[in-house]
Design an enzyme around this catalytic site. Sequence first.
Site, PDB file in Angstrom:
ATOM      1  N   LYS A  75       3.330  -1.015   3.319  1.00 50.91           N
ATOM      2  CA  LYS A  75       1.902  -1.257   3.625  1.00 50.91           C
ATOM      3  C   LYS A  75       1.113  -1.530   2.350  1.00 50.91           C
ATOM      4  CE  LYS A  75       1.125   2.757   5.637  1.00 50.91           C
ATOM      5  NZ  LYS A  75       2.436   3.401   5.520  1.00 50.91           N
ATOM      6  N   ARG A  88      -4.525   7.582  10.509  1.00 52.04           N
ATOM      7  CA  ARG A  88      -3.218   8.236  10.519  1.00 52.04           C
ATOM      8  C   ARG A  88      -2.997   9.004  11.819  1.00 52.04           C
ATOM      9  NH1 ARG A  88      -1.592   7.027   5.231  1.00 52.04           N
ATOM     10  NH2 ARG A  88       0.023   8.425   4.539  1.00 52.04           N
ATOM     11  N   ARG A 103      11.189   4.619  -5.480  1.00 48.00           N
ATOM     12  CA  ARG A 103       9.920   3.961  -5.825  1.00 48.00           C
ATOM     13  C   ARG A 103       9.364   4.453  -7.164  1.00 48.00           C
ATOM     14  NH1 ARG A 103       5.067   3.749  -1.566  1.00 48.00           N
ATOM     15  NH2 ARG A 103       5.220   6.017  -1.559  1.00 48.00           N
ATOM     16  N   ARG A 156       6.036   9.160  -7.601  1.00 46.03           N
ATOM     17  CA  ARG A 156       4.991   9.923  -6.901  1.00 46.03           C
ATOM     18  C   ARG A 156       5.526  11.294  -6.517  1.00 46.03           C
ATOM     19  NH1 ARG A 156       2.194   6.212  -2.316  1.00 46.03           N
ATOM     20  NH2 ARG A 156       2.387   8.178  -1.206  1.00 46.03           N
ATOM     21  N   ARG A 216       7.011  13.796   5.488  1.00 47.43           N
ATOM     22  CA  ARG A 216       6.073  12.699   5.766  1.00 47.43           C
ATOM     23  C   ARG A 216       6.524  11.870   6.971  1.00 47.43           C
ATOM     24  NH1 ARG A 216       6.219   9.868   0.313  1.00 47.43           N
ATOM     25  NH2 ARG A 216       4.722   8.381   1.138  1.00 47.43           N
TER      26      ARG A 216
END
Length: 221
Positions: free
Chosen positions: A13, A88, A127, A160, A171
């Site tokens: 996203k 969300r 990531r 992160r 998550r």
Amino acid sequence: MRIILLGPPGAGKGTQAKTLAQRLKLPHISTGDLLRQNVSQGTSLGKLARDFMNKGALVPDELVTQMLNQRVSQPDIEKGFILDGYPRNINQAKALDDMLKKRNIAIDLVIYLDTSEPVIIQRLSGRLVCSVCGANFHTKNMPPKVNMTCDNCGGKLYQRSDDLDETIKKRLQVYLEESAPLIKYYNDEHKLYRLSADGDKTIVLNRIIELAKEYNDSHKV
Ligand code: AMP
């Protein structure tokens, strides 16, 4: 034009929203980025949000909604926006509808980036993010030319704190419980377009741009 990018963490996203915003010349609003800015600046919102974020939980609706409300009150929003990370849950979707209704506007398109779990885990666990310009890299899929250094601006890359294995699982669970019902919500409003986002990001981007063009062409007066 007002577009929401919906999908699980790791769907791309943020990456798609950044490029799309440049191509369509619209502001990109990422509630995750806004929250991370608050955390790194040590604001009172950042202090409240930090623990929720580190655990992979959602930050309470009132806090995020208030933050978004401030952002959509800025003048650059008049031409439209690309929204990523909000809503969300259904409560936030309703809050967004109200927020926009007060300004006599509404969401035009919701693009759902459908992504499989193995791809999500592979993307998130590798990531790397630039601490200066926010560009994304990946240890295997898109390694930086120089170790832990951003190709674009030379900033230092970091992982992160919510991209650690246990937090990724949390998550995903939060996504399935809280956010997945948004697919039906926007489908019922006839605003939802589903795209497979497991593959090449350029193909996904081009398809989103096509959808935006088709929408614009069919709504020209
Ligand atoms: P993201 O960058 O969108 O993956 O968001 C990172 C984290 O910020 C999430 O795991 C949540 O803890 C928090 N967050 C971002 N957007 C929202 C939102 N709309 N509602 C609640 N928490 C959010």
